[in-house]
Design an enzyme around this catalytic site. Sequence first.
Site, PDB file in Angstrom:
ATOM      1  N   PRO A 364       0.849  -1.201   0.000  1.00  0.00           N
ATOM      2  CA  PRO A 364       0.000   0.000   0.000  1.00  0.00           C
ATOM      3  C   PRO A 364       0.877   1.241   0.000  1.00  0.00           C
ATOM      4  CG  PRO A 364       0.023  -1.025   2.181  1.00  0.00           C
ATOM      5  CD  PRO A 364       0.780  -1.945   1.272  1.00  0.00           C
ATOM      6  N   THR A 366       0.885   5.415  -0.204  1.00  0.00           N
ATOM      7  CA  THR A 366       0.105   6.643  -0.141  1.00  0.00           C
ATOM      8  C   THR A 366       0.430   7.547  -1.322  1.00  0.00           C
ATOM      9  OG1 THR A 366       0.146   6.497   2.255  1.00  0.00           O
ATOM     10  CG2 THR A 366      -0.479   8.611   1.321  1.00  0.00           C
ATOM     11  N   GLN A 418      -6.477  -0.940   3.217  1.00  0.00           N
ATOM     12  CA  GLN A 418      -5.665  -0.649   4.402  1.00  0.00           C
ATOM     13  C   GLN A 418      -6.265   0.524   5.166  1.00  0.00           C
ATOM     14  OE1 GLN A 418      -1.687   1.334   4.696  1.00  0.00           O
ATOM     15  NE2 GLN A 418      -0.983  -0.707   5.268  1.00  0.00           N
ATOM     16  N   CYS A 453       3.310   2.930   9.744  1.00  0.00           N
ATOM     17  CA  CYS A 453       3.534   4.323   9.352  1.00  0.00           C
ATOM     18  C   CYS A 453       4.399   5.031  10.392  1.00  0.00           C
ATOM     19  CB  CYS A 453       2.205   5.046   9.193  1.00  0.00           C
ATOM     20  SG  CYS A 453       2.390   6.718   8.544  1.00  0.00           S
ATOM     21  N   LYS A 493       0.247  -5.043   8.998  1.00  0.00           N
ATOM     22  CA  LYS A 493       1.563  -4.686   8.460  1.00  0.00           C
ATOM     23  C   LYS A 493       2.264  -3.843   9.515  1.00  0.00           C
ATOM     24  CE  LYS A 493       3.922  -2.533   4.511  1.00  0.00           C
ATOM     25  NZ  LYS A 493       4.723  -1.522   5.221  1.00  0.00           N
ATOM     26  N   HIS A 524       7.949  -5.152   7.983  1.00  0.00           N
ATOM     27  CA  HIS A 524       8.948  -4.294   7.352  1.00  0.00           C
ATOM     28  C   HIS A 524      10.198  -4.350   8.225  1.00  0.00           C
ATOM     29  CE1 HIS A 524       9.932  -0.014   5.635  1.00  0.00           C
ATOM     30  NE2 HIS A 524      10.945  -0.850   5.536  1.00  0.00           N
ATOM     31  N   ASN A 565       9.260  -7.363   4.003  1.00  0.00           N
ATOM     32  CA  ASN A 565       9.236  -6.131   3.230  1.00  0.00           C
ATOM     33  C   ASN A 565      10.509  -5.344   3.518  1.00  0.00           C
ATOM     34  OD1 ASN A 565       7.690  -2.956   3.638  1.00  0.00           O
ATOM     35  ND2 ASN A 565       8.260  -3.843   1.693  1.00  0.00           N
ATOM     36  N   ASP A 567      13.640  -3.260   0.737  1.00  0.00           N
ATOM     37  CA  ASP A 567      14.791  -3.219  -0.178  1.00  0.00           C
ATOM     38  C   ASP A 567      14.707  -4.180  -1.352  1.00  0.00           C
ATOM     39  OD1 ASP A 567      15.794  -1.345   1.578  1.00  0.00           O
ATOM     40  OD2 ASP A 567      17.100  -2.767   2.614  1.00  0.00           O
ATOM     41  N   ALA A 589       7.621  -2.494  -2.405  1.00  0.00           N
ATOM     42  CA  ALA A 589       7.138  -1.122  -2.208  1.00  0.00           C
ATOM     43  C   ALA A 589       7.896  -0.167  -3.126  1.00  0.00           C
ATOM     44  CB  ALA A 589       7.286  -0.723  -0.742  1.00  0.00           C
TER      45      ALA A 589
END
EC number: 1.3.1.89
Length: 725
Positions: A364, A366, A418, A453, A493, A524, A565, A567, A589
Site C-alpha cells: 500500500p 500513499t 488498508q 507508518c 503490516k 517491514h 518487506n 529493499d 514497495a
Amino acid sequence: MTDDPAATPRPETSVNARPAFSGQAPIKAEYLINTTPIVESASASELNNIHPDDAAEGRTDSRDSRDGRDRPDNKRRKPNKQDKKDKKGQNKGRHFPVIREASVRICRAWETTGICDRADKGDCRYAHSWEGYFEVKPNDISYRPDWSLVGEAPFVVEGERVVGGEDVVGKTLDLDTVCPVLKDLGYCPFGWRCRFLGAHVKRVAAAVDGEKEKEAGPEKRMGEWQVENWVQSEVENGWKQKETNWPEHEVLNALRRSTASFPFSEAYLKKVDPDKPFTLQNKKPTKQQPHKRKNNVLDEEEAANGPTGIPSAGDDEENAMNATENERNEEKGKVYGEPEAIDVPLRPEEKRRLNWEGGRYLAPLTTVGNLPFRRLCVDYGATITVSEMALAQPLVYGAKEEWALVRRHESEKMFGVQVAGGFPNRMVPAAEVIANTIGKGGGVDFVDVNMGCPIDLVFNQGAGSALMDSPGRLGKLLVGMNRALGDIPLTVKFRTGVAHGKPNAHKLIPRFVTEWGAGALTIHGRSRQQRYSKPADWEYIKTCVTALRESVADANLPPVPIFGNGDCFSAASYYEEMDRSGVDGVMVARGALIKPWIFTEIKERREWDISAVERLEGIKKFAEFGLSHWGSDTQGVNTTRRFLCEALSFQHRYIPIGLLERLPAKLNERPPAYRGRNELETLLASPFAGDWVKISEMFLGKVDEGFSFVPKHKSNAYGGEEAQG
C-alpha cells in the site's frame, strides 16, 4: 569538485555535478558524463550529445544569482544549516489546484439528464446550454495507441490532425484521435466535455429551424454534429466503469449526518470500555468540511486521523485508551474468558483462508499507490494489491474523498483495504462500515491494519507504528475489527519496533495469530526510528518467521502467511530474501515505484534489461488507465497528468541494467551523472519536473495554462512561483 561557486553548479539544477559518495551505482565508463559543470538548464535534452571532451566549452554563464555576487558588499555568505536542509527532503504542504475548462460552467444535472429543477426555480448559477462552450473549449488531444514509439526525438511518431471543419464545434475536433475511455469501456460518460471528442462524434445533416423537436435527456446534437456512445454509467451489482466499491449515497449521507447505526461497535466498545460513552458525532453534519486530502492531496507526512474541521480523538480519550493493561480494571479490560461474549475472536475456520504463498504483493503506497498504478502493476504481474492508506475517522464520517481510495478495478483479483487509526472507537466502526457496505458485494478480500507508518502526525496520535508500544489498546482494536469484519480476514503490516535496537515484533507475532486472529502478517525490516535510512534487517525477519511458525504449531492452527518487506529491487533479491528468511513472499514497495515491471522479473525469475521504448509503453498505459479512472475531460486529464508526474518522480531513478558494471542493482544506490543509450533513455532518467511534464504531453496533450507540479521529494518544480516554493 571545487568550492568556487563559479565552477560548481547548483545541485538542484545540474544533473552532471553530483559528487561521488558511498552507495554510488557502478555505471560503465562509456555512459558517464564528466563532472565538470556543463549543464545549467533544467532539462535532460542537453545531455544526449555531451562527451567528456566538451566540458571546457560547455559552460556559457557560470554566475549563480544566489551566490551573493550581486550584493553591494560583494560578500558571499556561507550556507548555514537551514540552507542545506532546505535543499533536501520533502516538499510539504503541496497544493494542486483543480483545473477545469476555462469556459462556461455547465450544470451537471442538465448536462446528464436535460433537466435541472433548480433552474426552473431560478437558483442554479450554472449554464443550461452549450452555447459559447465550444468557442473556448481547447482542441482535442491527438492520440492514437498505434502510433510508433522510438528512441530518438520526437519519441512518438504522430499522424496529422484531422480537423472536423470550420464550424465552432468542428474546428476543435480531431477526427483521427482515439478516446482511451471509449477504448476501455466501450462508451464515454463525458460527452461533449471529452478532450478526445472527435473519436465519438459523427456528422449529421443540419436541422432546419423549427424542424427538430427537443428530445428527452441530454442534448446530443450540436449543429451538424452528434455525440455517440455517450452513456451515463450507473452502479450495477456494485460495479461501475469496471470499478467496484461505490458506497450508496444514502450510506454516505447517513455517515455524514451521524445517523448511521453501528450496533456491533456500540456493543463491543461498551464491553471493553463500559465507562466511556460510544459516540461518533460529527460536530458539523450540515456542512461537510473540505477534506485536506482533496485540497492538498496529502502525502504520508500530512495524513492525520481526522480531516480539517472534524474532531480527532481528544486528550481524554488518548489518555484513557493509552493506559496500560496493569492500570485497567481486569473486568473492564478483559477481552477473553467468556465463551459467549461478543469479543471472542472468530475461529479460524470461520474466516476466509488467505492462500498467499508465492503471491506477488504490491505494498500500500500513499498518493502513488492509486488505482491506475495498481492496475499497471497487475498488468506487469502483481497478484495481491492494497488500497492507499485510508484513515478510519474520515471513513466513519463518510468523506467521499476517503471512500474513493478504496475503489477496486476488476483486474485486481486479490484486493485489500488498508486502514489507519489509533483507537478502537474509530477502527472498529470503520471495519463495521466496510463489512456492511463494500464487504457484502465481494469488493474487499481482506482488511489490513497499518502498524508501520512512521510519520510524526500519525505516530503522535497513537496510530501507525505507535500501536506496537500499546499492546493492550492494540489487542482491543484488532479483536473488535476481526469480529466486525465477519468472514473477511484481517491482516497487519508492522515494523520491527519503534526504537532502533529495541525490536519487539517477535513478541507481538504469537499474539497476532493466537489471540487477535490475524489472517496474514507483513513485517517491514526496519524500526520506526530508522525510517528508510538503513538496510532492512532480514535476519530479524527470519526470527519473526520462526516465532510465527512455532506459535501456529503450538496452537494447532492452520498455516498463516507471513511476508517480508524491505529493499526488494530485483528478482534475484526477491528469491534470495525469501530463501534466507523463510517468508511466504516479499511485499514490494519502493522497488515497484521505481520499476513497476519488477513483478514481471519476479514472475519470470529474470533480470529484464527493459528498453526505453518499453518503459515508455508502460507510461502510455498508465496515462490510459488514469483517463479511464479520473476522466477524459479537462479536469480528468490534468489529474492524470499530475499523478503521472508523481510516478515519473520515482521512475526516473531507475538505472538501466545494461549500463551497470555489476548486477543486481541496489535500491539505495544513486547514479553519478550519466546519459542513456539513446535520447529517450536519457530523458527518462531526468530528475527535472519540467521533463516529466514533457513526457506527459506525449499522451495527454499540451499542458494547460495554470498547471503546476511540485514533486513530493525536492527537485525542480514545474509551474508558477507558488510551485517553486
